[in-house]
Write an enzyme that holds these catalytic residues in place. Sequence first.
Site, PDB file in Angstrom:
ATOM      1  N   ASP A  81       2.117  -3.787  -9.879  1.00  0.00           N
ATOM      2  CA  ASP A  81       1.896  -5.112 -10.477  1.00  0.00           C
ATOM      3  C   ASP A  81       2.363  -5.159 -11.934  1.00  0.00           C
ATOM      4  O   ASP A  81       3.067  -6.078 -12.354  1.00  0.00           O
ATOM      5  CB  ASP A  81       0.414  -5.497 -10.392  1.00  0.00           C
ATOM      6  CG  ASP A  81      -0.138  -5.353  -8.989  1.00  0.00           C
ATOM      7  OD1 ASP A  81       0.673  -5.307  -8.044  1.00  0.00           O
ATOM      8  OD2 ASP A  81      -1.367  -5.270  -8.832  1.00  0.00           O
TER       9      ASP A  81
ATOM     10  N   TYR B 237     -10.016  -0.898  -0.461  1.00  0.00           N
ATOM     11  CA  TYR B 237      -8.822  -0.348  -1.124  1.00  0.00           C
ATOM     12  C   TYR B 237      -9.039   1.144  -1.398  1.00  0.00           C
ATOM     13  O   TYR B 237      -8.191   1.983  -1.092  1.00  0.00           O
ATOM     14  CB  TYR B 237      -8.580  -1.114  -2.422  1.00  0.00           C
ATOM     15  CG  TYR B 237      -7.281  -0.810  -3.138  1.00  0.00           C
ATOM     16  CD1 TYR B 237      -6.106  -1.490  -2.817  1.00  0.00           C
ATOM     17  CD2 TYR B 237      -7.224   0.126  -4.167  1.00  0.00           C
ATOM     18  CE1 TYR B 237      -4.911  -1.241  -3.500  1.00  0.00           C
ATOM     19  CE2 TYR B 237      -6.039   0.379  -4.847  1.00  0.00           C
ATOM     20  CZ  TYR B 237      -4.891  -0.307  -4.510  1.00  0.00           C
ATOM     21  OH  TYR B 237      -3.708  -0.059  -5.184  1.00  0.00           O
TER      22      TYR B 237
ATOM     23  N   HIS C 275       0.833  -1.209   0.000  1.00  0.00           N
ATOM     24  CA  HIS C 275       0.000   0.000   0.000  1.00  0.00           C
ATOM     25  C   HIS C 275       0.868   1.260   0.000  1.00  0.00           C
ATOM     26  O   HIS C 275       0.481   2.297   0.546  1.00  0.00           O
ATOM     27  CB  HIS C 275      -0.993  -0.018   1.170  1.00  0.00           C
ATOM     28  CG  HIS C 275      -2.080  -1.042   0.974  1.00  0.00           C
ATOM     29  ND1 HIS C 275      -3.178  -0.807   0.197  1.00  0.00           N
ATOM     30  CD2 HIS C 275      -2.192  -2.318   1.405  1.00  0.00           C
ATOM     31  CE1 HIS C 275      -3.949  -1.898   0.186  1.00  0.00           C
ATOM     32  NE2 HIS C 275      -3.365  -2.829   0.910  1.00  0.00           N
ATOM     33  N   THR C 276       2.009   1.143  -0.594  1.00  0.00           N
ATOM     34  CA  THR C 276       2.893   2.307  -0.733  1.00  0.00           C
ATOM     35  C   THR C 276       2.903   2.826  -2.168  1.00  0.00           C
ATOM     36  O   THR C 276       3.205   3.986  -2.392  1.00  0.00           O
ATOM     37  CB  THR C 276       4.346   1.926  -0.355  1.00  0.00           C
ATOM     38  OG1 THR C 276       4.651   0.681  -0.987  1.00  0.00           O
ATOM     39  CG2 THR C 276       4.516   1.776   1.142  1.00  0.00           C
TER      40      THR C 276
ATOM     41  N   SER D 108      -1.726 -11.069  -9.082  1.00  0.00           N
ATOM     42  CA  SER D 108      -1.718 -10.193 -10.263  1.00  0.00           C
ATOM     43  C   SER D 108      -1.880 -10.911 -11.601  1.00  0.00           C
ATOM     44  O   SER D 108      -1.167 -10.646 -12.563  1.00  0.00           O
ATOM     45  CB  SER D 108      -0.439  -9.346 -10.304  1.00  0.00           C
ATOM     46  OG  SER D 108      -0.430  -8.485  -9.230  1.00  0.00           O
TER      47      SER D 108
HETATM   48  C1  GLA Z   1      -2.961  -4.257  -5.220  1.00  0.00           C
HETATM   49  C2  GLA Z   1      -2.707  -3.160  -6.247  1.00  0.00           C
HETATM   50  C3  GLA Z   1      -1.264  -2.673  -6.171  1.00  0.00           C
HETATM   51  C4  GLA Z   1      -0.897  -2.291  -4.730  1.00  0.00           C
HETATM   52  C5  GLA Z   1      -1.271  -3.416  -3.765  1.00  0.00           C
HETATM   53  C6  GLA Z   1      -1.047  -3.038  -2.327  1.00  0.00           C
HETATM   54  O1  GLA Z   1      -2.201  -5.387  -5.538  1.00  0.00           O
HETATM   55  O2  GLA Z   1      -2.978  -3.655  -7.545  1.00  0.00           O
HETATM   56  O3  GLA Z   1      -1.091  -1.586  -7.052  1.00  0.00           O
HETATM   57  O4  GLA Z   1      -1.506  -1.084  -4.371  1.00  0.00           O
HETATM   58  O5  GLA Z   1      -2.628  -3.801  -3.921  1.00  0.00           O
HETATM   59  O6  GLA Z   1       0.315  -2.865  -2.066  1.00  0.00           O
END
Ligand code: GLA
Length: 406
Positions: free
Chosen positions: A187, A237, A50-51, A141
């Site tokens: 991702d 989110y 979450h950065t 992903s």
């Molecule tokens: C999901 C989002 C990423 C990222 C993560 C948390 O995977 O697709 O872009 O924000 O959450 O780190």
Amino acid sequence: MRAIEKKMPATEKMPVTAGSVRAVFSRIYGNADGVRIARAPGRVNLIGEHTDYNDGYVLPVAIDRQVIVAAQPRPDRVVKLYSVEYDIQVEFNLDQIQYDVEHRWTNYFRGVLKMLEDRGIRLKGMNALVTGDVPQGAGLSSSAAFEVASCYAAQLVSDFPMDPVEMALLCQQAENDFVGVSCGIMDQFASRMARQGHALFLDCRTRAYEQVPLPSRGMRIVICDSGVRRGLVDSEYNNRRRECEAGVAYFRSVLPDIIALRDVPVEEFEEYGGELPPVVRKRCAHVIYENTRVQRSVEVLKAGDIAAFGRLMYESHESLRDLYEVSCPELDALVDIARGLRGVLGARMTGAGFGGCTVNLVEEDAVDGFCAAMPEAYARAAGEERAGRLKIYVTSAEDGAMELLV
Ligand code: GLA
């Protein structure tokens, strides 16, 4: 990409070669003349959660599971896309790319082609095929892998210039603006840019990146899929993103140069953070300290101190659990169990949270013991039903997207 799990249990790794893809392609389209095959991997984030949408740092690796898109040029503007796992083919025209509510899995592909066309890249029509073995909905992903493989295949067929970073950004844009999911850049960047044996240290603001070598022997990356899928991932989110924005607005009122949480130094946070509403304060604390943990991780990895890196992973988990509040009891159980197993150097939840996976750093000779002990311990902690859905993937850091030639 739900399709991929339909026929293939996510625990099975799919051995693919260019020859086997060509054979399926010929069966669907009559021949494989001029076919080019792109592959793009899923990813697991080692630390820096979450950065990315806070302009911060991340440290993902690409995993040994991938999405494959094979494509053959057509003389017209028609695009056909066949999914091996769904056994469904869709057709559309490049002049009219629209969101498909019936076959949602096609929107990653459509979105990428639309973004390319919108940039003035005139694509050739294509016969295309998609297959893969990235588990879906697990936070590994699969959607980014599909986007990157689609863009790569389009580039191979239509032969336009596009550097790799630009490709990652375009794929993120497809996910944000076409698919409608507001993810950060991690991702797609990992799927495109990762390198075997390395973790990808990425500055999500400047997109400067560095390939950080991981120990070449003696250690494996083990992913545990909790089997938990919560519908609230997207809404939570977006809530977290809003809370971070509220934090930025406050810090900007005291420190005018702040653009994102990435700009708030720990000392300033400690000096001024007390004024924040408690929830926003916790969210900001996670992001600000998590960024320092990623930077520290890179230092200790370079110094070969894998034990120190493992400790940072545990700290990251605790912060995601207590401050960012995106973990869940099952993920916490998986991390707690891992902590007690022999040869585990570090463990944490990975990805957006609210279910999905943990990532564990495990000494190679302890991997079998880990895989044997985890299901029973998880059953005791989370119940038989959950444990029945537990999946364990032993993986390593692999290369990002490339053409499949053999
Ligand atoms: C999901 C989002 C990423 C990222 C993560 C948390 O995977 O697709 O872009 O924000 O959450 O780190």
